[in-house]
Design a protein around this motif. Structure first.
Motif, PDB file in Angstrom:
ATOM      1  N   ILE A  27      35.901  30.874  32.540  1.00 15.80           N
ATOM      2  CA  ILE A  27      36.870  31.095  33.618  1.00 15.80           C
ATOM      3  C   ILE A  27      36.164  31.109  34.975  1.00 15.80           C
ATOM      4  O   ILE A  27      35.163  31.810  35.152  1.00 15.80           O
ATOM      5  N   MET A  28      36.695  30.346  35.925  1.00 18.41           N
ATOM      6  CA  MET A  28      36.245  30.405  37.311  1.00 18.41           C
ATOM      7  C   MET A  28      37.198  31.336  38.041  1.00 18.41           C
ATOM      8  O   MET A  28      38.422  31.101  38.043  1.00 18.41           O
ATOM      9  N   VAL A  29      36.658  32.381  38.640  1.00 22.54           N
ATOM     10  CA  VAL A  29      37.475  33.419  39.278  1.00 22.54           C
ATOM     11  C   VAL A  29      37.207  33.434  40.772  1.00 22.54           C
ATOM     12  O   VAL A  29      36.056  33.493  41.213  1.00 22.54           O
ATOM     13  N   GLU A  34      44.658  37.988  49.230  1.00 21.04           N
ATOM     14  CA  GLU A  34      46.018  38.107  48.694  1.00 21.04           C
ATOM     15  C   GLU A  34      46.052  38.230  47.177  1.00 21.04           C
ATOM     16  O   GLU A  34      47.125  38.319  46.578  1.00 21.04           O
ATOM     17  N   GLY A  35      44.876  38.245  46.528  1.00 22.06           N
ATOM     18  CA  GLY A  35      44.838  38.428  45.080  1.00 22.06           C
ATOM     19  C   GLY A  35      43.840  37.510  44.410  1.00 22.06           C
ATOM     20  O   GLY A  35      43.103  36.766  45.060  1.00 22.06           O
ATOM     21  N   GLY A 109      47.084  33.740  39.530  1.00 20.02           N
ATOM     22  CA  GLY A 109      47.256  33.414  40.947  1.00 20.02           C
ATOM     23  C   GLY A 109      47.760  32.008  41.188  1.00 20.02           C
ATOM     24  O   GLY A 109      47.383  31.373  42.175  1.00 20.02           O
ATOM     25  N   ILE A 110      48.619  31.537  40.311  1.00 20.74           N
ATOM     26  CA  ILE A 110      49.118  30.158  40.436  1.00 20.74           C
ATOM     27  C   ILE A 110      49.867  29.968  41.754  1.00 20.74           C
ATOM     28  O   ILE A 110      49.713  28.928  42.409  1.00 20.74           O
ATOM     29  N   MET A 113      47.361  29.386  44.460  1.00 20.17           N
ATOM     30  CA  MET A 113      46.817  28.025  44.391  1.00 20.17           C
ATOM     31  C   MET A 113      47.831  27.002  44.902  1.00 20.17           C
ATOM     32  O   MET A 113      47.457  26.040  45.580  1.00 20.17           O
ATOM     33  N   GLN A 114      49.079  27.220  44.585  1.00 24.86           N
ATOM     34  CA  GLN A 114      50.122  26.296  45.064  1.00 24.86           C
ATOM     35  C   GLN A 114      50.197  26.300  46.587  1.00 24.86           C
ATOM     36  O   GLN A 114      50.319  25.249  47.206  1.00 24.86           O
ATOM     37  N   ARG A 115      50.109  27.484  47.191  1.00 21.29           N
ATOM     38  CA  ARG A 115      50.106  27.562  48.659  1.00 21.29           C
ATOM     39  C   ARG A 115      48.865  26.892  49.241  1.00 21.29           C
ATOM     40  O   ARG A 115      48.943  26.159  50.229  1.00 21.29           O
TER      41      ARG A 115
END
Length: 197
Positions: A27-29, A34-35, A109-110, A113-115
């Motif tokens: 996992i890349m974290v 914002e989270g 945190g999808i 990522m979308q933003r």
């Protein structure tokens, strides 16, 4: 949700090709104000010692010095003048080599990522090295960071086994292009480029 633990440096293979395979499924974290945004690594490429396609080929410079750090550090550079690329240093200190992180399967945190990407389609958020750095807001400020401890950017494990790992030639290189140093989760829709069986 599975508990994440940082990868320990002692668990990382001291070999670039082996590390490229080992990182599949990890996992890349990215910790952001914002989270947390994270994704499972589904595609990597190895740039081994003496590789003419690698940034360490001509020796250490101020730009690539992070590739020569002990394995498990971030090397971030700009490609094509616009895209950030994230690599993981992969050998002993003073030996330049690295693993390019090519694609992630988004997990946490999808919406962040979308933003960051300005797109909503899950498959396209982090499918490709420039897309994943944009999705996780990774830039040169993170160059040299130790990825084996929790911080702004780190590598984690959750006990997940990635399934069958396929191997092919690397994408977009002209020098040493014949080397089968690209690793990816077979049949993953989150892998970039052409998948070869």
């Amino acid at each position: 949700m599975a508990v994440l633990h940082p990868l320990t440096r002692t668990a990382l293979p001291v070999d670039t090709e082996a590390l490229a395979r080992y990182l599949i499924g990890k996992i890349m974290v990215r910790e952001l104000p914002e989270g947390r945004a994270s994704g499972r690594i589904v595609e990597t490429e190895a740039y081994i010692i003496g590789d003419a396609a690698g940034h360490a080929y001509r020796g250490m410079t101020p730009r690539n010095r992070s590739l020569f750090l002990e394995r498990g550090h971030a090397y971030v550079y700009v490609a094509y003048g616009t895209s950030q690329m994230l690599n993981v240093s992969s050998e002993t200190p003073g030996i330049g080599a690295g693993v390019l992180i090519r694609a992630l399967e988004p997990s946490d945190g999808i919406s962040i990522m979308q933003r960051n990407r300005g797109v909503t389609r899950l498959r396209d958020l982090a499918r490709g090295p420039g897309r994943l750095t944009a999705a996780l807001r990774i830039d040169r400020a993170l160059d040299g960071l130790d990825l084996c401890q929790e911080g702004p950017l780190w590598l984690g494990r959750d006990g997940h086994e990635p399934g069958e790992i396929a191997q092919s030639n690397r994408i977009g290189v002209t020098r040493d292009a014949h080397r089968p140093l690209r690793f990816y989760v077979k049949d993953s829709p989150f892998v970039s480029g052409t998948r070869k069986k």
